[in-house]
Motif scaffolding. Structure first.
Motif, PDB file in Angstrom:
ATOM      1  N   ALA A   1       0.756  -1.288  -0.289  1.00 25.58           N
ATOM      2  CA  ALA A   1       0.110  -0.013   0.247  1.00 25.58           C
ATOM      3  C   ALA A   1       0.773   1.134  -0.110  1.00 25.58           C
ATOM      4  CB  ALA A   1      -0.834   0.071   1.136  1.00 25.58           C
ATOM      5  N   GLY A   2       2.151   1.113   0.035  1.00 22.22           N
ATOM      6  CA  GLY A   2       3.111   2.263   0.143  1.00 22.22           C
ATOM      7  C   GLY A   2       2.966   2.987   1.567  1.00 22.22           C
ATOM      8  N   VAL A   3       2.584   2.412   2.629  1.00 21.19           N
ATOM      9  CA  VAL A   3       2.325   2.996   3.884  1.00 21.19           C
ATOM     10  C   VAL A   3       3.123   2.132   4.876  1.00 21.19           C
ATOM     11  CG1 VAL A   3       0.909   3.586   5.744  1.00 21.19           C
ATOM     12  CG2 VAL A   3       0.187   3.699   3.579  1.00 21.19           C
ATOM     13  N   VAL A   4       3.975   2.747   5.562  1.00 22.87           N
ATOM     14  CA  VAL A   4       4.700   2.076   6.744  1.00 22.87           C
ATOM     15  C   VAL A   4       3.931   2.068   7.836  1.00 22.87           C
ATOM     16  CG1 VAL A   4       6.912   2.203   7.811  1.00 22.87           C
ATOM     17  CG2 VAL A   4       6.966   3.302   5.590  1.00 22.87           C
ATOM     18  N   ARG A   5       3.981   0.958   8.703  1.00 24.15           N
ATOM     19  CA  ARG A   5       3.070   1.112   9.910  1.00 24.15           C
ATOM     20  C   ARG A   5       4.029   0.455  11.050  1.00 24.15           C
ATOM     21  NH1 ARG A   5      -1.924   1.900   8.244  1.00 24.15           N
ATOM     22  NH2 ARG A   5      -2.643   1.372   6.463  1.00 24.15           N
ATOM     23  N   PRO A   6       4.831   1.292  11.591  1.00 28.48           N
ATOM     24  CA  PRO A   6       5.691   1.099  12.563  1.00 28.48           C
ATOM     25  C   PRO A   6       5.052   0.374  13.726  1.00 28.48           C
ATOM     26  CG  PRO A   6       5.472   3.283  12.205  1.00 28.48           C
ATOM     27  CD  PRO A   6       4.542   2.918  11.148  1.00 28.48           C
ATOM     28  N   PHE A   7       5.837  -0.235  14.561  1.00 32.33           N
ATOM     29  CA  PHE A   7       5.352  -0.651  15.771  1.00 32.33           C
ATOM     30  C   PHE A   7       5.724   0.387  16.973  1.00 32.33           C
ATOM     31  CE2 PHE A   7       4.003  -4.752  14.534  1.00 32.33           C
ATOM     32  CZ  PHE A   7       4.830  -5.230  13.687  1.00 32.33           C
ATOM     33  N   SER A   8       6.197   1.537  16.767  1.00 28.72           N
ATOM     34  CA  SER A   8       6.368   2.481  17.835  1.00 28.72           C
ATOM     35  C   SER A   8       6.127   3.953  17.147  1.00 28.72           C
ATOM     36  CB  SER A   8       7.729   2.343  18.428  1.00 28.72           C
ATOM     37  OG  SER A   8       8.737   2.428  17.385  1.00 28.72           O
ATOM     38  N   THR A   9       5.797   4.908  18.055  1.00 29.49           N
ATOM     39  CA  THR A   9       5.695   6.186  17.424  1.00 29.49           C
ATOM     40  C   THR A   9       7.026   6.769  17.214  1.00 29.49           C
ATOM     41  OG1 THR A   9       5.745   7.110  19.777  1.00 29.49           O
ATOM     42  CG2 THR A   9       3.377   6.697  18.820  1.00 29.49           C
ATOM     43  N   ALA A  10       8.144   6.394  18.064  1.00 28.30           N
ATOM     44  CA  ALA A  10       9.475   6.621  17.529  1.00 28.30           C
ATOM     45  C   ALA A  10       9.845   6.471  16.133  1.00 28.30           C
ATOM     46  CB  ALA A  10      10.495   6.137  18.574  1.00 28.30           C
ATOM     47  N   SER A  11       9.346   5.124  15.614  1.00 22.62           N
ATOM     48  CA  SER A  11       9.845   4.768  14.224  1.00 22.62           C
ATOM     49  C   SER A  11       9.060   5.664  13.381  1.00 22.62           C
ATOM     50  CB  SER A  11       9.793   3.187  14.069  1.00 22.62           C
ATOM     51  OG  SER A  11       8.486   2.683  14.268  1.00 22.62           O
ATOM     52  N   TRP A  12       7.763   5.726  13.652  1.00 24.33           N
ATOM     53  CA  TRP A  12       6.935   6.566  12.592  1.00 24.33           C
ATOM     54  C   TRP A  12       7.591   7.946  12.505  1.00 24.33           C
ATOM     55  CZ3 TRP A  12       1.126   7.474  13.743  1.00 24.33           C
ATOM     56  CH2 TRP A  12       0.374   8.027  12.578  1.00 24.33           C
ATOM     57  N   ARG A  13       7.892   8.483  13.712  1.00 25.56           N
ATOM     58  CA  ARG A  13       8.362   9.857  13.768  1.00 25.56           C
ATOM     59  C   ARG A  13       9.864   9.798  12.892  1.00 25.56           C
ATOM     60  NH1 ARG A  13       9.434  14.223  18.541  1.00 25.56           N
ATOM     61  NH2 ARG A  13      11.015  15.438  17.566  1.00 25.56           N
ATOM     62  N   ALA A  14      10.523   8.894  13.039  1.00 26.74           N
ATOM     63  CA  ALA A  14      11.805   8.802  12.453  1.00 26.74           C
ATOM     64  C   ALA A  14      11.590   8.758  10.814  1.00 26.74           C
ATOM     65  CB  ALA A  14      12.589   7.395  12.710  1.00 26.74           C
ATOM     66  N   GLY A  15      10.525   7.996  10.293  1.00 24.85           N
ATOM     67  CA  GLY A  15      10.166   7.778   9.010  1.00 24.85           C
ATOM     68  C   GLY A  15       9.614   9.241   8.443  1.00 24.85           C
ATOM     69  N   VAL A  16       9.137  10.106   9.158  1.00 25.43           N
ATOM     70  CA  VAL A  16       8.662  11.343   8.782  1.00 25.43           C
ATOM     71  C   VAL A  16      10.059  12.160   8.508  1.00 25.43           C
ATOM     72  CG1 VAL A  16       7.487  13.342   9.450  1.00 25.43           C
ATOM     73  CG2 VAL A  16       6.367  11.285   9.629  1.00 25.43           C
ATOM     74  N   GLU A  17      10.725  12.138   9.252  1.00 26.46           N
ATOM     75  CA  GLU A  17      12.045  12.878   9.493  1.00 26.46           C
ATOM     76  C   GLU A  17      13.017  12.637   8.270  1.00 26.46           C
ATOM     77  OE1 GLU A  17      12.337  14.059  14.246  1.00 26.46           O
ATOM     78  OE2 GLU A  17      13.305  12.366  13.423  1.00 26.46           O
ATOM     79  N   ARG A  18      12.870  11.135   8.179  1.00 26.42           N
ATOM     80  CA  ARG A  18      13.953  10.731   7.092  1.00 26.42           C
ATOM     81  C   ARG A  18      13.261  11.131   5.556  1.00 26.42           C
ATOM     82  NH1 ARG A  18      18.808   9.076   5.357  1.00 26.42           N
ATOM     83  NH2 ARG A  18      18.680   7.291   3.984  1.00 26.42           N
ATOM     84  N   ALA A  19      11.978  11.116   5.654  1.00 26.55           N
ATOM     85  CA  ALA A  19      11.284  11.507   4.218  1.00 26.55           C
ATOM     86  C   ALA A  19      11.528  13.183   3.974  1.00 26.55           C
ATOM     87  CB  ALA A  19       9.815  11.332   4.474  1.00 26.55           C
ATOM     88  N   VAL A  20      11.643  14.019   4.885  1.00 29.57           N
ATOM     89  CA  VAL A  20      11.787  15.411   4.712  1.00 29.57           C
ATOM     90  C   VAL A  20      13.206  15.485   4.230  1.00 29.57           C
ATOM     91  CG1 VAL A  20      12.281  17.576   5.953  1.00 29.57           C
ATOM     92  CG2 VAL A  20      10.099  16.121   6.139  1.00 29.57           C
ATOM     93  N   ALA A  21      14.162  14.710   4.960  1.00 27.31           N
ATOM     94  CA  ALA A  21      15.645  14.729   4.753  1.00 27.31           C
ATOM     95  C   ALA A  21      16.052  14.223   3.215  1.00 27.31           C
ATOM     96  CB  ALA A  21      16.464  13.797   5.610  1.00 27.31           C
ATOM     97  N   VAL A  22      15.254  13.279   2.801  1.00 24.06           N
ATOM     98  CA  VAL A  22      15.517  12.711   1.459  1.00 24.06           C
ATOM     99  C   VAL A  22      15.141  13.759   0.442  1.00 24.06           C
ATOM    100  CG1 VAL A  22      14.850  10.932  -0.340  1.00 24.06           C
ATOM    101  CG2 VAL A  22      15.450  10.183   1.791  1.00 24.06           C
ATOM    102  N   MET A  23      13.905  14.333   0.649  1.00 25.05           N
ATOM    103  CA  MET A  23      13.315  15.338  -0.204  1.00 25.05           C
ATOM    104  C   MET A  23      14.221  16.483  -0.471  1.00 25.05           C
ATOM    105  SD  MET A  23      10.398  18.030   0.146  1.00 25.05           S
ATOM    106  CE  MET A  23      11.531  19.371   0.723  1.00 25.05           C
ATOM    107  N   ALA A  24      15.017  16.769   0.576  1.00 23.75           N
ATOM    108  CA  ALA A  24      15.932  18.085   0.709  1.00 23.75           C
ATOM    109  C   ALA A  24      17.130  17.532  -0.142  1.00 23.75           C
ATOM    110  CB  ALA A  24      15.963  18.378   1.987  1.00 23.75           C
ATOM    111  N   ALA A  25      17.363  16.346   0.126  1.00 30.25           N
ATOM    112  CA  ALA A  25      18.736  15.841  -0.708  1.00 30.25           C
ATOM    113  C   ALA A  25      18.680  15.837  -2.168  1.00 30.25           C
ATOM    114  CB  ALA A  25      19.117  14.460  -0.085  1.00 30.25           C
ATOM    115  N   ARG A  26      17.095  15.638  -2.516  1.00 29.33           N
ATOM    116  CA  ARG A  26      16.947  15.552  -3.957  1.00 29.33           C
ATOM    117  C   ARG A  26      16.921  17.231  -4.470  1.00 29.33           C
ATOM    118  NH1 ARG A  26      13.913  11.012  -5.353  1.00 29.33           N
ATOM    119  NH2 ARG A  26      13.179  12.039  -7.318  1.00 29.33           N
TER     120      ARG A  26
END
Length: 240
Positions: A48-73
């Motif tokens: 589905a293209g959706v990460v469903r992590p088992f903790s809020t920490a990993s969800w937050r890390a995924g959001v931060e990573r997505a922003v970093a990847v966008m900026a790197a592009r």
């Protein structure tokens, strides 16, 4: 494994694979891999293209990573969406932007905004329904938190500011939840004006929060209908 093979006497080689997982036309195309800079390997994030992590920490890390990847592009416009429904609507509204610019922030708007400041993003577009925007307009970044009375009090104030009668403002204040208040605005013909004022207040909060984090980022805010597919109102400024 220990029940099938005596690991004390022999080794075991294990290969884990996903059929067509890493091919250009395979499973990976339906996931968030590309946005997280996971390229050229198997895909284990879900079709589905959706990460469903088992903790809020990993969800937050995924959001931060997505922003970093966008900026790197070297993309400088970040589009924050509450979920997959609003993201689909946002991508129709902004077809000129590549997929990597769209981030499902979920309940981590604050983390996404701090990441935007850190990575030099110049424009933030927030696309959301009335419920999400009402919480953000109040400065509440944990947007899943239920505080319906406070939300509808804010919407009642906006009703009065936009020229709505006191009787309508009172009904909005007593609405059981934001979607009911939204329906009251719509029924009274006030949805466009009140929705734009709600967007304006959210834009103010976003720009204030980014300023406090170190650098003001130009904000645009779009109110969409409950399905997330149709734009109702918009407010904001373009980056310079």
């Amino acid at each position: 494994m220990g029940e099938s093979v005596d690991l004390k006497t022999r080794g075991v080689r294990i290969v884990i694979s996903v059929p067509d997982g890493g091919t250009a036309a395979g499973v990976a195309r339906g996931t968030a891999n590309g946005r997280l800079a996971v390229l050229g390997g198997i895909s284990s994030l879900g079709t589905a293209g959706v990460v469903r992590p088992f903790s809020t920490a990993s969800w937050r890390a995924g959001v931060e990573r997505a922003v970093a990847v966008m900026a790197a592009r070297e993309e400088r416009t970040l589009v924050l969406c509450a979920g997959s429904g609003t993201e689909k609507g946002a991508r129709r509204l902004l077809p000129q932007l590549p997929e990597v610019c769209f981030v499902e922030a979920g309940d981590f708007t604050g983390a996404a905004l701090r990441g935007a400041v850190e990575h030099g993003v110049t424009q933030v577009v927030f696309v959301g329904t009335a419920g999400r925007l009402a919480r953000l307009a109040s400065g509440v970044l944990t947007t899943h938190y239920t505080r319906s009375k406070a939300d509808t009090d804010l919407l009642a104030e906006i009703t009065r500011t936009m020229g709505g009668p006191d009787e309508l403002a009172a009904r909005v204040a007593e609405a059981g939840a934001v979607p009911h208040a939204y329906e009251l605005w719509e029924g009274a013909g006030l949805l466009g004006r009140a929705g734009r004022e709600l967007c304006r207040r959210v834009a103010e909060v976003v720009e204030r929060l980014t300023t406090e984090a170190g650098r003001t980022i130009a904000a645009q805010v779009v109110l969409v209908d409950p399905t997330g597919q149709r734009m109702i109102a918009m407010y904001g400024r373009l980056s310079r």
